[in-house]
Design a protein around this motif. Structure first.
Motif, mmCIF file in Angstrom:
data_model
loop_
_atom_site.group_PDB
_atom_site.id
_atom_site.type_symbol
_atom_site.label_atom_id
_atom_site.label_comp_id
_atom_site.label_asym_id
_atom_site.label_seq_id
_atom_site.Cartn_x
_atom_site.Cartn_y
_atom_site.Cartn_z
ATOM 1 N N ILE A 170 0.845 -1.200 0.000
ATOM 2 C CA ILE A 170 0.000 0.000 0.000
ATOM 3 C C ILE A 170 0.879 1.248 0.000
ATOM 4 C CG2 ILE A 170 -1.541 1.398 1.449
ATOM 5 C CD1 ILE A 170 -2.997 -1.188 2.161
ATOM 6 N N ASN A 171 1.918 1.257 0.832
ATOM 7 C CA ASN A 171 2.836 2.400 0.859
ATOM 8 C C ASN A 171 3.525 2.575 -0.483
ATOM 9 O OD1 ASN A 171 2.310 3.043 3.554
ATOM 10 N ND2 ASN A 171 3.890 1.667 4.316
ATOM 11 N N TYR A 172 3.921 1.460 -1.084
ATOM 12 C CA TYR A 172 4.569 1.517 -2.396
ATOM 13 C C TYR A 172 3.626 2.123 -3.423
ATOM 14 C CZ TYR A 172 6.991 -0.009 -6.620
ATOM 15 O OH TYR A 172 7.634 -0.028 -7.832
ATOM 16 N N LEU A 173 2.363 1.684 -3.424
ATOM 17 C CA LEU A 173 1.384 2.187 -4.385
ATOM 18 C C LEU A 173 1.081 3.666 -4.164
ATOM 19 C CD1 LEU A 173 -1.137 -0.806 -4.534
ATOM 20 C CD2 LEU A 173 0.516 -0.124 -6.274
ATOM 21 N N GLN A 174 1.028 4.079 -2.911
ATOM 22 C CA GLN A 174 0.763 5.491 -2.630
ATOM 23 C C GLN A 174 1.895 6.365 -3.163
ATOM 24 O OE1 GLN A 174 0.116 5.185 1.625
ATOM 25 N NE2 GLN A 174 -2.097 5.228 1.376
ATOM 26 N N ASN A 175 3.128 5.874 -3.056
ATOM 27 C CA ASN A 175 4.259 6.607 -3.632
ATOM 28 C C ASN A 175 4.185 6.631 -5.154
ATOM 29 O OD1 ASN A 175 5.458 7.237 -1.164
ATOM 30 N ND2 ASN A 175 6.595 5.319 -1.093
ATOM 31 N N ARG A 176 3.752 5.521 -5.742
ATOM 32 C CA ARG A 176 3.615 5.473 -7.201
ATOM 33 C C ARG A 176 2.483 6.373 -7.675
ATOM 34 N NH1 ARG A 176 5.586 4.853 -10.753
ATOM 35 N NH2 ARG A 176 5.820 2.904 -11.861
ATOM 36 N N LEU A 177 1.449 6.492 -6.851
ATOM 37 C CA LEU A 177 0.349 7.396 -7.193
ATOM 38 C C LEU A 177 0.851 8.828 -7.217
ATOM 39 C CD1 LEU A 177 -2.710 7.568 -7.761
ATOM 40 C CD2 LEU A 177 -3.055 7.877 -5.310
ATOM 41 N N PHE A 178 1.697 9.157 -6.247
ATOM 42 C CA PHE A 178 2.309 10.483 -6.207
ATOM 43 C C PHE A 178 3.200 10.693 -7.427
ATOM 44 C CE2 PHE A 178 5.899 13.210 -5.043
ATOM 45 C CZ PHE A 178 5.225 14.361 -4.658
ATOM 46 N N ASP A 179 3.971 9.652 -7.786
ATOM 47 C CA ASP A 179 4.850 9.737 -8.949
ATOM 48 C C ASP A 179 4.052 9.948 -10.227
ATOM 49 O OD1 ASP A 179 7.012 9.388 -7.334
ATOM 50 O OD2 ASP A 179 7.318 7.282 -7.821
ATOM 51 N N ALA A 180 2.942 9.201 -10.337
ATOM 52 C CA ALA A 180 2.112 9.326 -11.533
ATOM 53 C C ALA A 180 1.504 10.716 -11.626
ATOM 54 C CB ALA A 180 1.014 8.273 -11.517
ATOM 55 N N LYS A 181 1.129 11.248 -10.477
ATOM 56 C CA LYS A 181 0.535 12.584 -10.452
ATOM 57 C C LYS A 181 1.552 13.633 -10.880
ATOM 58 C CE LYS A 181 -1.833 15.809 -7.348
ATOM 59 N NZ LYS A 181 -2.325 16.033 -5.978
ATOM 60 N N LYS A 182 2.765 13.496 -10.405
ATOM 61 C CA LYS A 182 3.822 14.444 -10.742
ATOM 62 C C LYS A 182 4.431 14.144 -12.110
ATOM 63 C CE LYS A 182 3.640 16.822 -6.938
ATOM 64 N NZ LYS A 182 3.185 18.223 -6.951
ATOM 65 N N SER A 183 4.263 12.864 -12.560
ATOM 66 C CA SER A 183 4.814 12.435 -13.858
ATOM 67 C C SER A 183 6.296 12.765 -13.957
ATOM 68 C CB SER A 183 4.073 13.090 -15.023
ATOM 69 O OG SER A 183 4.505 12.549 -16.256
ATOM 70 N N LYS A 184 7.013 12.384 -12.907
ATOM 71 C CA LYS A 184 8.421 12.766 -12.862
ATOM 72 C C LYS A 184 9.353 11.564 -12.829
ATOM 73 C CE LYS A 184 11.443 16.075 -10.539
ATOM 74 N NZ LYS A 184 11.564 17.069 -9.465
ATOM 75 N N TYR A 185 9.081 10.610 -11.907
ATOM 76 C CA TYR A 185 9.961 9.472 -11.779
ATOM 77 C C TYR A 185 9.206 8.183 -12.083
ATOM 78 C CZ TYR A 185 12.715 12.928 -9.348
ATOM 79 O OH TYR A 185 13.416 14.061 -9.051
ATOM 80 N N LYS A 186 9.817 7.281 -12.789
ATOM 81 C CA LYS A 186 9.151 6.060 -13.221
ATOM 82 C C LYS A 186 9.076 5.016 -12.117
ATOM 83 C CE LYS A 186 10.348 6.545 -18.086
ATOM 84 N NZ LYS A 186 11.086 5.969 -19.222
ATOM 85 N N ASN A 187 10.014 5.003 -11.231
ATOM 86 C CA ASN A 187 9.964 4.049 -10.134
ATOM 87 C C ASN A 187 10.793 4.569 -8.975
ATOM 88 O OD1 ASN A 187 12.774 3.058 -10.345
ATOM 89 N ND2 ASN A 187 12.072 2.223 -12.303
ATOM 90 N N GLU A 188 10.782 3.825 -7.897
ATOM 91 C CA GLU A 188 11.389 4.306 -6.654
ATOM 92 C C GLU A 188 12.908 4.416 -6.730
ATOM 93 O OE1 GLU A 188 12.016 0.075 -4.334
ATOM 94 O OE2 GLU A 188 10.597 1.522 -3.579
ATOM 95 N N LEU A 189 13.535 3.796 -7.741
ATOM 96 C CA LEU A 189 14.986 3.860 -7.850
ATOM 97 C C LEU A 189 15.471 4.889 -8.858
ATOM 98 C CD1 LEU A 189 15.944 0.084 -7.755
ATOM 99 C CD2 LEU A 189 15.947 1.729 -5.889
ATOM 100 N N GLU A 190 14.570 5.478 -9.643
ATOM 101 C CA GLU A 190 15.032 6.356 -10.701
ATOM 102 C C GLU A 190 15.708 7.602 -10.146
ATOM 103 O OE1 GLU A 190 12.402 6.785 -13.913
ATOM 104 O OE2 GLU A 190 13.498 8.403 -14.824
ATOM 105 N N LEU A 191 15.217 8.119 -9.027
ATOM 106 C CA LEU A 191 15.857 9.275 -8.417
ATOM 107 C C LEU A 191 17.306 8.958 -8.079
ATOM 108 C CD1 LEU A 191 15.749 12.098 -7.179
ATOM 109 C CD2 LEU A 191 14.902 11.069 -5.068
#
Length: 278
Positions: A170-191
């Motif tokens: 759930i935490n992972y998905l919430q972070n991905r939801l934030f990423d999708a909203k910002k359309s900035k990073y593709k996954n948690e390691l891209e940064l």
């Protein structure tokens, strides 16, 4: 067999995989293999040696096995999610993440009684839930089996693993939801892949910064915990903090200047301001 030490080594290996993998799918694949290997080792030991008591069996299936098992489910879910994740169109990406979150919400609602049993730390049904004697007598509510074997599973150890993994997912998905909203990073390691920043001060200094950010509630309106902030800074700065809880305890026991690094930061900035005004 020293189960606890093997679990500790697994968590260390998973941490190593995190920093050595090229992307989340590769990380998931390697993590799944590591977890499966350990579970196979555990299965052989359980089948050959068994348990000396009911209490020992409960301890194994309720706690010890859950370390590699819940990690296996977690990374299996991530791999499946990332493979199917829409590659373009942020609206579709957000829709996909929300659909997954909705499915997880239904899982927790459907298993509400068991969730309450675990979270309230009850034990009166442990023998039925976490010994193999009742495997054929109780219904298994989770329809997706990751590692099912009558000799190596109890009625509810499968469900407990799913529960533990789902909380993390759930935490992972919430972070991905934030990423999708910002359309900035593709996954948690891209940064981590994009930045070349490297922390060149001490573990103690970075620990001060982590705790200062947490207690000042300046990240996610104070909703992020210590571990999230520490893990993010470790990734950004390519630096491992180690046992930052112990480091912070050492910081608190200082006799002089318990916020030495933060004080130095402030002094450096003030010095620059003063010199630039001259």
């Amino acid at each position: 067999m020293d189960f606890k030490n093997k679990n500790k080594n697994l968590l260390f290996n998973l941490d190593e995989i995190k920093y050595s993998s090229n992307g989340i799918i590769e990380r998931s694949n390697k993590s799944i293999i590591a977890c499966r290997n350990l579970l196979n080792t555990y299965k052989k030991a359980v089948v050959i040696d068994g348990f000396k008591s009911t209490e020992e069996e409960i301890e194994f299936f309720k706690r010890i096995k859950q370390i590699p098992f819940s990690q296996l489910i977690y990374y299996s879910e991530i791999r499946s999610f990332e493979i199917q994740f829409p590659k373009v169109d942020t609206r579709q990406q957000r829709k996909y993440v929300k659909k997954k979150l909705g499915k997880l919400n239904r899982f927790f609602l459907y298993n509400m009684d068991f969730v309450q049993y675990i979270e309230s730390k009850q034990t009166h049904l442990d023998q039925q839930y976490f010994t193999r004697d009742y495997f054929d007598n109780l219904p298994i509510t989770s329809s997706k089996f990751y590692f099912q074997d009558p000799d190596f599973c109890t009625p509810y150890d499968l469900l407990l693993g799913k529960l533990k993994a789902s909380k993390r997912f759930i935490n992972y998905l919430q972070n991905r939801l934030f990423d999708a909203k910002k359309s900035k990073y593709k996954n948690e390691l891209e940064l981590n892949n994009l930045t070349e920043l490297e922390w060149t001060s001490s573990k103690t200094a970075l620990t001060e910064l982590v705790y200062a950010l947490y207690h000042s509630r300046v990240i996610n309106n104070g909703k992020s915990d210590i571990k999230e902030i520490a893990s993010t800074l470790e990734s950004v700065f390519h630096f491992k903090l180690g046992d930052y809880y112990k480091t912070f305890a050492d910081i608190k026991s200082r006799k002089i200047s318990r916020t030495k690094f933060l004080d130095d930061l402030s002094a450096s900035l003030l010095s620059h301001m003063e010199s630039s005004e001259e």
